[in-house]
Scaffold this motif. Structure first.
Motif, short mmCIF file in Angstrom:
data_model
loop_
_atom_site.label_atom_id
_atom_site.label_comp_id
_atom_site.label_asym_id
_atom_site.label_seq_id
_atom_site.Cartn_x
_atom_site.Cartn_y
_atom_site.Cartn_z
N MET A 36 0.77 -1.30 -0.02
CA MET A 36 0.07 0.00 0.06
C MET A 36 0.76 1.20 -0.11
O MET A 36 0.60 2.38 -0.60
CB MET A 36 -0.84 0.00 1.29
CG MET A 36 -1.92 -0.90 1.17
SD MET A 36 -3.00 -1.29 2.78
CE MET A 36 -3.61 0.56 2.89
N LEU B 225 1.77 2.23 -3.50
CA LEU B 225 0.55 2.55 -4.20
C LEU B 225 -0.11 3.88 -4.07
O LEU B 225 -0.61 4.66 -4.57
CB LEU B 225 -0.25 1.39 -4.20
CG LEU B 225 0.06 -0.10 -4.91
CD1 LEU B 225 -1.01 -1.08 -4.53
CD2 LEU B 225 0.24 0.33 -6.62
N LEU B 226 0.01 4.02 -2.68
CA LEU B 226 -0.74 5.34 -2.08
C LEU B 226 0.29 6.56 -1.74
O LEU B 226 -0.26 7.56 -1.12
CB LEU B 226 -1.63 4.86 -0.85
CG LEU B 226 -2.50 3.74 -1.23
CD1 LEU B 226 -3.24 3.58 0.23
CD2 LEU B 226 -3.73 4.10 -2.29
N GLU C 296 1.43 8.98 -3.22
CA GLU C 296 0.79 10.31 -3.61
C GLU C 296 0.00 10.96 -2.81
O GLU C 296 -0.11 12.12 -2.63
CB GLU C 296 0.16 10.10 -4.98
CG GLU C 296 -1.17 9.44 -4.91
CD GLU C 296 -1.54 8.95 -6.40
OE1 GLU C 296 -2.25 9.56 -6.94
OE2 GLU C 296 -1.33 7.83 -6.68
N TYR C 297 -0.67 10.35 -1.77
CA TYR C 297 -1.47 10.79 -0.68
C TYR C 297 -0.84 11.31 0.57
O TYR C 297 -1.61 11.80 1.59
CB TYR C 297 -2.80 9.92 -0.57
CG TYR C 297 -3.31 9.66 -1.75
CD1 TYR C 297 -4.10 10.36 -2.57
CD2 TYR C 297 -3.48 8.26 -2.07
CE1 TYR C 297 -4.67 10.09 -3.60
CE2 TYR C 297 -4.31 7.92 -3.39
CZ TYR C 297 -4.79 8.70 -3.97
OH TYR C 297 -5.31 8.44 -5.24
N VAL D 73 -6.55 13.07 1.97
CA VAL D 73 -7.19 12.50 0.97
C VAL D 73 -7.63 11.17 1.40
O VAL D 73 -8.93 10.67 1.42
CB VAL D 73 -6.44 12.35 -0.42
CG1 VAL D 73 -7.09 11.41 -1.33
CG2 VAL D 73 -6.46 13.53 -0.88
N LEU D 74 -6.72 10.49 2.35
CA LEU D 74 -7.14 9.10 2.72
C LEU D 74 -7.86 9.32 4.13
O LEU D 74 -8.73 8.38 4.26
CB LEU D 74 -5.75 8.19 3.19
CG LEU D 74 -4.73 7.77 2.18
CD1 LEU D 74 -3.52 7.06 2.51
CD2 LEU D 74 -5.59 7.29 1.05
N GLU E 218 -10.40 11.65 4.15
CA GLU E 218 -11.66 11.84 3.49
C GLU E 218 -12.16 10.47 3.15
O GLU E 218 -13.36 10.05 3.51
CB GLU E 218 -11.68 12.83 2.22
CG GLU E 218 -12.96 13.15 1.94
CD GLU E 218 -12.93 14.05 0.75
OE1 GLU E 218 -11.72 14.76 0.69
OE2 GLU E 218 -13.77 14.05 -0.07
N TYR E 219 -11.45 9.61 2.57
CA TYR E 219 -11.89 8.18 2.13
C TYR E 219 -12.25 7.37 3.57
O TYR E 219 -13.35 6.91 3.32
CB TYR E 219 -10.96 7.61 1.33
CG TYR E 219 -11.36 6.41 0.86
CD1 TYR E 219 -12.05 6.19 -0.50
CD2 TYR E 219 -10.94 5.00 1.47
CE1 TYR E 219 -12.68 4.97 -1.05
CE2 TYR E 219 -11.27 3.89 1.31
CZ TYR E 219 -12.24 3.88 -0.20
OH TYR E 219 -12.56 2.53 -0.59
N ARG F 191 -15.53 8.45 5.07
CA ARG F 191 -16.62 7.89 4.21
C ARG F 191 -16.99 6.39 4.61
O ARG F 191 -18.05 6.26 4.77
CB ARG F 191 -16.52 8.07 2.79
CG ARG F 191 -16.63 9.55 2.22
CD ARG F 191 -16.33 9.47 0.74
NE ARG F 191 -16.17 10.74 0.33
CZ ARG F 191 -15.93 11.01 -1.04
NH1 ARG F 191 -16.36 10.03 -1.77
NH2 ARG F 191 -15.56 12.14 -1.54
#
Lengths: 197, 197
Positions: free
Chosen positions: B47, B50-51, B53-54, B177-178, B180-181, B184
């Motif tokens: 992860m 892959l992530l 950028e956040y 960003v993560l 906010e995800y 949710r």
């Protein structure tokens, strides 16, 4: 926030949870159970940064090697693990793995799908220093586990010293130091009767 | 070849095979079994790249984050996994983990023992961008698994939305960003009845 991009990344991250179910023939050192591909990937990625000083070719990109170790078996979610000493149809295996790569890496956003597909392809092609060192670790790790479990898997499948030496070839091709160590270990395994004649 | 150095490295590599036996409370997505620390470490390391950028803070050292993910739970070979929602004696946990770090990282040659101990200490201290992003991933991964297994572990242990939001705090601290995800997802989990009131 590009929610579609993040959702695609999360769909890949949850899909690859299945790697924890792909069983290998190797057994874990302290437990009488088969290792799975996720565990093997973690183990070899950790070995990459502990043993990078032994990469025979200078200037390897360690981050790339570790990424390779983390993703090199993901295609087996679809293609399954192929036992290295079994008599398989190599062409069918390549095709299964290629379809797996298309489907699974294809879950990612386009740029990352291309990057991971290329990284996996580089590992498979064995044409760069990074992919050769990654292959060496991929062979050294089960050698250590087999040795430290009394050669249980070797005995079960009637594996000979010559077969193990041949299988360990990528270690020789990438790292003189690790190869010297691996050869000693294989000699000792043979002396201890862990390998078939 | 410095055989003593390599032997020390191999003794560490075979010792950490035990991480495959340290069970977590989280269950794997497609199987009704507990995930282990080696699998979790592989998943979060993957992860990380892959992530990345956040990561909310600029210029993170991705290689360092991945190394952290690979080794962050190794002390649990001696200290055991502590369930995040249990009422534990934090001081005793810290002491157990510190002793584990001394013993296990101490198997390595001096320079690598110091490096890995420092890397683990940095993760625990949560004072750098890399350690904060690593902690975010360490919290996001079980959140995804719990959500995709119908909150089975949450229900079993009577975990509330407030507890999950608090536990996910490091995601908020490191990545807007993560976060906010994650928020949710937690809202959806509550609406679906996966969390206790």
């Amino acid at each position: 926030m590009d929610i579609d991009r993040l959702k695609a990344q999360v769909s890949f991250i949850t899909e690859i949870d299945k790697l924890k179910q792909v069983l290998r023939r190797t057994i874990t050192i302290d437990q009488d159970r088969n290792e799975n591909d996720a565990e093997h990937s973690w183990h070899t990625a950790t070995m990459a940064f502990l043993l990078s000083e032994y990469a025979g070719e200078k200037e390897i990109d360690l981050l790339k090697v570790i990424k390779m170790m983390l993703i090199h078996d993901i295609v087996e979610i679809d293609a399954g693990d192929t036992y290295c000493y079994s008599d398989v149809d190599q062409q069918a295996k390549v095709e299964r793995e290629s379809r797996g790569a298309n489907r699974i890496f294809g879950l990612l956003p386009g740029d990352q799908a291309r990057d991971l597909h290329a990284l996996w392809g580089e590992f498979e092609a064995q044409e760069t220093a990074e992919s050769r060192f990654a292959a060496a670790l991929d062979r050294l790790q089960p050698l250590l586990l087999n040795f430290h479990t009394g050669g249980k898997t070797w005995k079960k499948h009637g594996v000979s010293k010559e077969q193990v030496l041949k299988r360990a070839g990528p270690i020789r091709d990438s790292s003189p130091v690790l190869w010297e160590y691996a050869e000693r270990l294989i000699d000792e395994a043979a002396r201890m009767g862990l390998l078939c004649r």
